[in-house]
Design an enzyme around this catalytic site. Sequence first.
Site, PDB file in Angstrom:
ATOM      1  N   ALA A  38       0.842  -1.191   0.000  1.00 48.23           N
ATOM      2  CA  ALA A  38       0.000   0.000   0.000  1.00 48.23           C
ATOM      3  C   ALA A  38       0.885   1.252   0.000  1.00 48.23           C
ATOM      4  CB  ALA A  38      -0.920  -0.007   1.214  1.00 48.23           C
ATOM      5  N   GLY A  47      -0.195  -4.960   0.236  1.00 44.90           N
ATOM      6  CA  GLY A  47      -1.230  -4.805  -0.778  1.00 44.90           C
ATOM      7  C   GLY A  47      -0.855  -5.423  -2.103  1.00 44.90           C
ATOM      8  N   GLU A  54      -1.886  -8.889  -1.754  1.00 41.76           N
ATOM      9  CA  GLU A  54      -3.357  -8.908  -1.787  1.00 41.76           C
ATOM     10  C   GLU A  54      -3.862  -8.756  -3.217  1.00 41.76           C
ATOM     11  OE1 GLU A  54      -5.096  -7.316   2.328  1.00 41.76           O
ATOM     12  OE2 GLU A  54      -3.783  -5.845   1.379  1.00 41.76           O
ATOM     13  N   GLU A  82       2.075  -6.275   7.499  1.00 45.45           N
ATOM     14  CA  GLU A  82       1.335  -5.160   8.083  1.00 45.45           C
ATOM     15  C   GLU A  82       1.494  -5.051   9.597  1.00 45.45           C
ATOM     16  OE1 GLU A  82      -0.614  -5.678   4.087  1.00 45.45           O
ATOM     17  OE2 GLU A  82       0.278  -6.988   5.615  1.00 45.45           O
TER      18      GLU A  82
END
Length: 261
Positions: free
Chosen positions: A69, A114, A117, A137
Amino acid sequence: MPGTDTPAVTWNIADNCIMTITLQRRPANALGPAIIEGLGTALDAADAAGNVKVAVIESSIPGFFAAGADIKHMSGGDAESFTAYGDQLRAALDRLAAPGRITIAAVEGVALGGGLELAMACTLRVGAASAKFGLPEVKLGLIPGAGGTQRLPRLVGRGRALDIMLSARQVPADEAYTIGLIDRLVADGTATATALELAAELSTMSLPAQQAVIRTVDAAFDLPLEEGFRFEVGQVQQLFESGEAKEGLAAFLEKRAPKFA
């Protein structure tokens, strides 16, 4: 090489109905608004084209599929903007993961946070030998928030998923292949080529049947066994009544290539 004025995401659709989506936001394909919006625009283009059967997602940044992210973007706002960013990222990945869409992640380099993901939202994953995968994370006082806590256990099981997320470690490609996190393990530099070869193979099959396979397999995680059996029967019957199965069966008996819709 992509410059500062280059779009974060580009795409093209080949004559064989395969879309290639390229992430190219330097330095590491952080999944900020530019990539999120680019993914949405690419998927809009796929939907508008109407003939895309398989999409391959790759990176043009050496060493990175997507590093995670956009931490700067996340840390620079208030709770409201944090929520909006998460909602936008989840919406983009949910579109990729929709059972009506077949997508393949071609992973070279690292797919972290991310980025992993994003790869897990795809239907299948091809990983290069030196690729690494992780959800770090907890090091930031967070948890995976774009579907990672739900998709990872479905791919590798509860215990392995907890090990990966609680330790925040990076999983090497050979282990990722062994535990089912990636579906094909290939030599470095060949992930995109292998993914495109796989996409070409998949594009010759019945797309409605493939979509039914995805829906039915997904139902195995959500429905009790007997309900899953009934759901499977309904999908088979629907394919027959729609004419898709009739064409496949006729082509087999006539020893010809089927002409699927």
